[in-house]
Scaffold this motif. Structure first.
Motif, short mmCIF file in Angstrom:
data_model
loop_
_atom_site.label_atom_id
_atom_site.label_comp_id
_atom_site.label_asym_id
_atom_site.label_seq_id
_atom_site.Cartn_x
_atom_site.Cartn_y
_atom_site.Cartn_z
N ASP A 1 15.17 30.50 0.61
CA ASP A 1 14.21 31.49 0.10
C ASP A 1 13.83 31.19 -1.35
OD1 ASP A 1 16.55 32.37 -1.13
OD2 ASP A 1 16.57 34.33 -0.16
N PHE B 1 4.99 28.64 -7.44
CA PHE B 1 5.66 29.27 -6.29
C PHE B 1 6.91 28.51 -5.89
CE2 PHE B 1 1.80 31.62 -4.23
CZ PHE B 1 1.62 32.32 -5.43
N ARG C 1 10.03 30.02 -7.56
CA ARG C 1 10.19 31.46 -7.44
C ARG C 1 11.12 31.79 -6.27
NH1 ARG C 1 7.92 33.77 -12.11
NH2 ARG C 1 6.08 32.54 -12.64
N TRP D 1 11.70 33.87 -3.16
CA TRP D 1 10.96 34.63 -2.17
C TRP D 1 11.92 35.59 -1.45
CZ3 TRP D 1 5.89 32.69 -0.05
CH2 TRP D 1 5.32 31.72 -0.87
N SER D 2 11.38 36.57 -0.76
CA SER D 2 12.20 37.45 0.07
C SER D 2 12.01 37.04 1.53
CB SER D 2 11.82 38.91 -0.13
OG SER D 2 10.47 39.15 0.22
N TYR E 1 6.26 36.43 -1.13
CA TYR E 1 6.33 36.43 -2.59
C TYR E 1 5.12 37.16 -3.16
CZ TYR E 1 6.34 35.05 -7.45
OH TYR E 1 6.32 35.09 -8.82
N SER F 1 3.02 37.54 -6.42
CA SER F 1 2.72 36.95 -7.72
C SER F 1 1.96 37.97 -8.56
CB SER F 1 1.87 35.68 -7.51
OG SER F 1 1.44 35.15 -8.73
#
Length: 673
Positions: free
Chosen positions: A37, A115, A118, A120-121, A133, A135
């Protein structure tokens, strides 16, 4: 079915946040994919060779330290904008935005913290892993809060399917891709010189020394970038000018929204192969001329030409070359009005990302009420004839913008025999039933719902309705695209054998719905045959050649010069028999141009016929905005099966039987010159 998706902990970020790893495996175990993730990163892909031995073919790192310190974006989702943005600036809707520079004077792959960097879930939805995600507005300099989801799914025939969706609160550029590095011999094999590669693009984007596209689009034919037939990379890469291998974007053929084959890679020693299919218009091919990662998975050293990337995406630096990608806005809805009996009628608005195509559709009759397109100066005009309210549609609508059915066009005598039984339909013409009868599909209330980027309308026609046998369930979907296409897709199923012939009956005037005449329009119809009609508009059964007649529109003809020359003096209200094509492929049917504005429309369809009508009988004194719609004020391009097919066995079949599905696709392509 694929095995249940499992998860474990891959590690923690520098700031202490846990990173989950998900394992997707198909039922045979012949495809195993692991995803983090963090960055939406594909960390492993295991596939077998010809002897069944599994190998991990994607480059990556063993731990979070590698992913957080590495600059190669291995396996990650790239965004908000994949590729480079020259100068790290772009102008959108009159405002200039400055981005975080991370590639000299340019922005690359979304900026300093794109990205790929980052968290993410993630959640499992059935057989899919879905990562999300959000932003923030202003992140890395980009406008608008962008919510992105990427789903991953494996199949039993060894496919890894990635699906991307994004919505925004403000206009913003969006180009997403996955940056996996592949080596079919195994991630740690050292080189891809023994791989064979084919790229199915006939043009590419040349770049300068800093990998910024020049803006030119060049044909691959006659160049070292021509990979339309398989080439051994070890032989081709040294021949590429500059000595850096391939790092160009290939321009893929246009598609209708379905994935198309973009590339194929094979590794003869192991027998492994890989194909990339995509809906995107471009494929960035990178053979890793700058790869230098000494701390790869399992202690592997990743060096130049040690892998290849197949990055399906829109063209890089599009924001500077009129290829800006803004996600289409959500389909919106409001209330158009109520029917005489008090039923509410919803209206849906479909708009592409640039706002250069806006279409409005109501549930009543599945009617297209508005189509707004620009002229050569960008001025938007509604080119679709219609009414302002439900009273107009219910008081005697000439099928403005509606879906016509169950049988579009005419049935001679209002009767037909099917499987030995004769059925009688309502006569709403002196000698025929037309467009489904007294209350055809154009006068029925459909149910509408939004499914992704499509509006889907459904109507269930009862057994016996208007005299037709069988309960017929029909769906019609409308979708707009960023290249100004309106795509209409029809499906129908029945409980009994029944005739089905569906079309859309929009009336167009490219000068504007209220322009009054379309005699200055220029028309081309790709048909060498047509169907003569009697004085009541019913086909005679003959199919005539257009050559040497006024019906020959195979070359552009100004309508004002031809209409009154058509025998009978009423212009065109005839079915043209289109040039055949294989299966359910779209065929070019017609093109109409309006030289004064520069607007044009093309009709492409899977149907065998096109009814071309010049509105000789049009007489609506109170159209939209108070416009008076009169004779020769518009034209119709009605893609359909041949009219009166029920009485002409030699015509293409219009009978639908239980267990079968009726399908049709018609596309209106709007242009400007």
């Amino acid at each position: 079915m694929p095995e249940e998706i499992t998860q474990d902990s891959f590690g923690k970020t520098k700031d202490g946040r846990e990173v989950k790893r998900y394992t997707l495996k198909n039922s045979s175990g012949s495809l195993v994919v692991r995803i983090l993730d963090y960055g939406g990163t594909i960390s492993e892909i295991h596939v077998p060779d010809r002897n069944g031995e599994l190998a991990d073919i994607t480059l990556g790192y063993d731990d979070m330290a590698g992913y957080e310190s590495g600059a190669a974006c291995m396996g990650a989702i790239i965004g908000r904008v994949a590729g480079r943005i020259a100068g790290g600036k772009f102008t959108l809707d009159g405002k200039t935005y400055t981005l975080c520079l991370n590639h000299g004077e340019h922005a690359l792959h979304g900026g300093k913290v794109g990205f790929d960097k980052r968290l993410w879930s993630g959640k499992v939805e059935g057989d899919k892993l879905v990562l999300k995600y959000v932003s923030a507005d202003g992140e890395e300099g980009y406008p608008g809060e962008l919510t992105t989801t990427v789903s991953y799914r494996v199949t039993d025939d060894n496919q890894l399917i990635l699906e991307y969706e994004a919505t925004t609160t403000k206009p913003t550029p969006v180009v997403l891709t996955n940056h996996a590095y592949f080596n079919l011999a195994g991630h740690n094999s050292g080189h891809v010189d023994d791989h064979l590669m084919a790229i199915y693009g006939d043009s590419f984007l040349p770049m300068d020394d800093l990998f910024i596209p020049t803006g030119e689009i060049r044909k691959v034919e006659g160049t070292e970038w021509d990979l339309r037939t398989p080439e051994r990379l070890g032989e081709r890469l040294p021949q590429i000018p500059g000595g850096k291998g391939i790092s160009e974007t290939y321009c893929l053929p246009p598609n209708d929204g379905d994935p198309q084959l973009a590339a194929r890679v094979g590794h003869p020693p192991s027998g492994r192969t890989m194909e990339c299919l995509t809906t995107e218009c471009g494929m960035q091919v990178y053979t890793c001329c700058m790869l230098d990662e000494p701390y790869g998975k399992d202690g592997a050293v990743y060096t130049q030409s040690g892998a290849l990337c197949l990055e399906a995406q829109h063209y890089p630096d599009s924001v500077h070359h009129k290829q800006t990608v803004k996600m289409p806005g959500e389909i919106t809805q409001d209330i158009f009005g109520k029917t005489k009996d008090g039923k509410e009628v919803k209206r849906f608005t479909l708009k592409n990302s640039s706002g250069s195509l806006e279409v409005k559709v109501i549930e009543y009759g599945a009617i297209i009420t508005e189509i707004h397109v620009p002229d050569r100066y960008g001025k938007m005009v509604d080119i679709n004839l219609a009414f302002d309210d439900m009273a107009g549609y219910e008081a005697g609508n000439p099928e403005f913008g509606a879906v016509c059915g169950r049988v579009a066009n005419v049935i001679a005598g209002g009767k037909f025999t099917l499987d030995g039984q004769t059925y009688t339909c309502y006569l709403n013409r002196p000698t025929s039933s037309i467009h489904g009868g007294k209350l055809g599909f154009a006068e029925r209330l459909w149910s509408g719902k939004v499914e992704g980027d499509k509006l889907v309308l459904k109507y269930v026609s009862a057994d016996g309705e208007e005299g037709y046998p069988g309960e017929l369930t029909t769906t019609v979907s409308y979708r707009v695209t960023d290249d100004n296409q309106l795509i209409i897709e029809y499906e129908a199923i029945t409980t009994k054998p029944t005739p089905v012939n569906l079309t859309n009956h929009s009336y167009f005037n490219l000068a504007g719905h209220d322009a009054g005449t379309m005699e200055d329009h220029i028309v081309t119809i790709d048909a060498d045959r047509f169907m003569p009609i009697d004085k009541y508009g019913v086909p005679t059964g003959e199919i005539g050649k257009v050559e040497g007649t006024e019906w020959d529109l195979r070359k552009p003809v100004r309508l004002g010069d031809r209409l009154l020359k058509v025998p009978g003096g009423e212009g065109f209200c005839h079915n043209f028999c289109l040039t055949p094509c294989e299966g359910e492929q779209l065929r070019f049917a017609a093109r109409v141009e309006h030289p004064s504005s520069g607007r044009s429309i093309e009709c492409w369809t899977t149907e065998p016929g096109l009814q071309f009508y010049n509105s000789y009988y049009l007489n609506q004194p109170k159209g939209k905005g108070g416009a008076a719609y009169t004779r020769f004020g518009a034209f119709c391009l009605e893609a359909q099966h041949y009219p009166n097919s029920l009485h002409e066995p030699s015509f293409p079949n219009t009978i639908l039987r239980p267990g079968e599905t009726y399908r049709q696709t018609t596309v209106y392509k709007f242009g400007v010159a």
